[in-house]
Design a protein around this motif. Structure first.
Motif, PDB file in Angstrom:
ATOM      1  N   GLY A 158       7.478 -50.075  14.385  1.00 30.38           N
ATOM      2  CA  GLY A 158       6.223 -49.679  13.367  1.00 30.38           C
ATOM      3  C   GLY A 158       7.376 -50.576  11.762  1.00 30.38           C
ATOM      4  N   ALA A 159       8.549 -50.891  11.813  1.00 29.25           N
ATOM      5  CA  ALA A 159       9.249 -51.269  10.732  1.00 29.25           C
ATOM      6  C   ALA A 159       9.904 -52.655  11.001  1.00 29.25           C
ATOM      7  CB  ALA A 159      10.395 -50.258  10.830  1.00 29.25           C
ATOM      8  N   VAL A 160       9.795 -52.883  10.073  1.00 24.52           N
ATOM      9  CA  VAL A 160      10.530 -54.750  10.239  1.00 24.52           C
ATOM     10  C   VAL A 160      11.689 -55.060  10.397  1.00 24.52           C
ATOM     11  CG1 VAL A 160       9.891 -56.948   9.065  1.00 24.52           C
ATOM     12  CG2 VAL A 160       8.101 -55.236   9.446  1.00 24.52           C
ATOM     13  N   ARG A 161      12.054 -55.684  10.655  1.00 23.96           N
ATOM     14  CA  ARG A 161      13.543 -55.739  10.767  1.00 23.96           C
ATOM     15  C   ARG A 161      14.072 -56.862   9.690  1.00 23.96           C
ATOM     16  NH1 ARG A 161      17.560 -59.717  13.276  1.00 23.96           N
ATOM     17  NH2 ARG A 161      15.664 -61.459  13.871  1.00 23.96           N
ATOM     18  N   LEU A 162      14.616 -57.044   9.255  1.00 24.45           N
ATOM     19  CA  LEU A 162      15.217 -58.123   7.217  1.00 24.45           C
ATOM     20  C   LEU A 162      15.715 -59.076   7.577  1.00 24.45           C
ATOM     21  CD1 LEU A 162      13.828 -55.031   4.726  1.00 24.45           C
ATOM     22  CD2 LEU A 162      13.258 -57.025   5.791  1.00 24.45           C
ATOM     23  N   ALA A 163      17.177 -58.252   8.316  1.00 25.33           N
ATOM     24  CA  ALA A 163      18.376 -58.879   8.080  1.00 25.33           C
ATOM     25  C   ALA A 163      19.035 -58.947   9.411  1.00 25.33           C
ATOM     26  CB  ALA A 163      19.822 -58.659   6.792  1.00 25.33           C
ATOM     27  N   ALA A 164      20.235 -59.897   9.185  1.00 23.41           N
ATOM     28  CA  ALA A 164      21.506 -59.669  10.700  1.00 23.41           C
ATOM     29  C   ALA A 164      22.684 -60.176   9.760  1.00 23.41           C
ATOM     30  CB  ALA A 164      20.918 -60.568  12.208  1.00 23.41           C
ATOM     31  N   THR A 165      23.886 -60.668  10.648  1.00 19.76           N
ATOM     32  CA  THR A 165      25.372 -60.964  11.094  1.00 19.76           C
ATOM     33  C   THR A 165      25.233 -61.177  12.688  1.00 19.76           C
ATOM     34  OG1 THR A 165      26.036 -59.096  10.798  1.00 19.76           O
ATOM     35  CG2 THR A 165      24.910 -59.598   8.997  1.00 19.76           C
ATOM     36  N   PRO A 166      25.694 -62.038  12.364  1.00 17.58           N
ATOM     37  CA  PRO A 166      26.603 -62.415  14.277  1.00 17.58           C
ATOM     38  C   PRO A 166      27.107 -61.950  14.686  1.00 17.58           C
ATOM     39  CG  PRO A 166      27.338 -64.221  12.386  1.00 17.58           C
ATOM     40  CD  PRO A 166      26.722 -63.172  11.519  1.00 17.58           C
ATOM     41  N   ALA A 167      27.828 -60.427  14.201  1.00 19.00           N
ATOM     42  CA  ALA A 167      28.227 -59.441  15.058  1.00 19.00           C
ATOM     43  C   ALA A 167      27.082 -57.914  14.795  1.00 19.00           C
ATOM     44  CB  ALA A 167      29.743 -58.932  13.975  1.00 19.00           C
ATOM     45  N   CYS A 168      26.212 -58.493  14.261  1.00 14.57           N
ATOM     46  CA  CYS A 168      25.214 -57.532  14.469  1.00 14.57           C
ATOM     47  C   CYS A 168      24.134 -57.347  14.130  1.00 14.57           C
ATOM     48  CB  CYS A 168      25.464 -55.901  13.380  1.00 14.57           C
ATOM     49  SG  CYS A 168      24.671 -54.774  12.980  1.00 14.57           S
ATOM     50  N   ALA A 169      22.915 -57.754  15.300  1.00 11.92           N
ATOM     51  CA  ALA A 169      22.011 -58.016  14.897  1.00 11.92           C
ATOM     52  C   ALA A 169      20.736 -57.282  14.318  1.00 11.92           C
ATOM     53  CB  ALA A 169      20.989 -58.567  16.112  1.00 11.92           C
ATOM     54  N   ASN A 170      20.902 -56.252  13.575  1.00 10.95           N
ATOM     55  CA  ASN A 170      19.860 -55.276  13.013  1.00 10.95           C
ATOM     56  C   ASN A 170      20.671 -54.711  12.149  1.00 10.95           C
ATOM     57  OD1 ASN A 170      17.772 -55.753  15.114  1.00 10.95           O
ATOM     58  ND2 ASN A 170      18.954 -54.410  15.843  1.00 10.95           N
ATOM     59  N   GLN A 171      20.313 -55.587  11.056  1.00 10.53           N
ATOM     60  CA  GLN A 171      21.387 -55.145   9.598  1.00 10.53           C
ATOM     61  C   GLN A 171      20.519 -54.632   8.455  1.00 10.53           C
ATOM     62  OE1 GLN A 171      24.345 -54.913   8.383  1.00 10.53           O
ATOM     63  NE2 GLN A 171      25.318 -56.242   9.679  1.00 10.53           N
ATOM     64  N   ALA A 172      19.626 -54.391   8.964  1.00  8.98           N
ATOM     65  CA  ALA A 172      18.156 -54.114   7.778  1.00  8.98           C
ATOM     66  C   ALA A 172      16.913 -53.950   8.204  1.00  8.98           C
ATOM     67  CB  ALA A 172      17.981 -54.967   6.111  1.00  8.98           C
ATOM     68  N   PHE A 173      15.827 -52.666   8.097  1.00 11.71           N
ATOM     69  CA  PHE A 173      14.892 -52.205   8.690  1.00 11.71           C
ATOM     70  C   PHE A 173      14.156 -52.410   6.722  1.00 11.71           C
ATOM     71  CE2 PHE A 173      16.532 -48.406   9.376  1.00 11.71           C
ATOM     72  CZ  PHE A 173      15.379 -47.486   9.392  1.00 11.71           C
TER      73      PHE A 173
END
Length: 243
Positions: A158-173
């Motif tokens: 139910g959450a929305v992904r907001l950001a990533a970096t090359p090292a980490c696909a899930n940086q914010a939700f």
């Protein structure tokens, strides 16, 4: 516990759950005060219940720390944090998580948190998703953020992904307007306070082969821009919180 009085339009208490003394609200504290929140800390592992009434604070902020969500056998206080967060999440009461705090929110929502296999420590920009560019995180576009973690959360249902970096696909939700999890550290103050991070995490830096002199130089280079962007992001998110 300690606190301070907020600004001219009181919005209630902002309670920060703190794992380490030096990993505090940093630059977020004055933004919260300006927005009308009375800021108070509760140290995880202290005496008494962590959140006697999980729904009472106007805002709860879960800060970072050096342990993993999956280490509750070694650090049972993690189960106490998760138990305190679940009723607040069920009620969709305002909740912000930073680094370990975001991982705990994700876990409380049923998402997996697991080691990445490598540390991501240093300053790097975010790759915002379309949802991220339409959110308060838009203020962080192109601004290097401080990353300091070795685990990654899955995006909760139910959450929305907001950001990533090359090292980490899930940086914010984000889960609606009131729940926000950030894997990085937009709250960091890159002066004397950052030196306490370098000293406090010296063993982790040495184990990861990371030179604190590089981090200190990056902080000096990016700290001012990070502070402006982080403050603007938080102010916009706070302004949109439900009453």
């Amino acid at each position: 516990m300690s606190g301070s009085t907020g600004g001219d339009a009181p919005r209630g208490e902002a309670l920060a759950l703190r794992f380490l003394g030096f990993e505090d609200l940093g630059g977020f504290a004055p933004v919260l005060a300006t927005a009308g929140y009375a800021v108070r800390y509760r140290d995880v592992g202290g005496d008494g219940p962590l959140l006697p009434d999980p729904l009472a604070p106007a805002l709860v902020i879960v800060l970072g720390g050096p342990i993993g969500v999956y280490e509750a056998d070694a650090y049972p206080v993690l189960d106490e944090v998760l138990a305190a967060l679940r009723p607040r999440l069920a009620a969709r009461r305002p909740l912000l998580g930073l680094c370990l705090g975001a991982q705990l929110i994700a876990a409380a929502l049923g998402a997996e948190v697991a080691p990445m296999g490598a540390k991501e420590i240093g300053f790097a920009p975010l790759d915002l998703t379309p949802a991220g560019r339409a959110s308060p995180l838009r203020h962080l576009a192109e601004t290097p953020m401080l990353h300091w973690h070795g685990d990654m959360f899955a995006i909760p249902e139910g959450a929305v992904r907001l950001a990533a970096t090359p090292a980490c696909a899930n940086q914010a939700f984000a889960l609606g307007p009131a729940i926000l999890g950030l894997q990085f550290h937009p709250e960091i103050l890159c002066g004397a306070a950052f030196e306490r991070w370098l000293i406090g995490h010296a063993a982790e830096l040495a184990a990861a082969g990371i030179d604190p002199r590089r981090l200190r130089a990056e902080a000096a280079r990016h700290g001012a821009g990070l502070r402006v962007a982080g403050d603007a992001m938080l102010a916009e998110w706070l302004a949109a919180l439900p009453a």
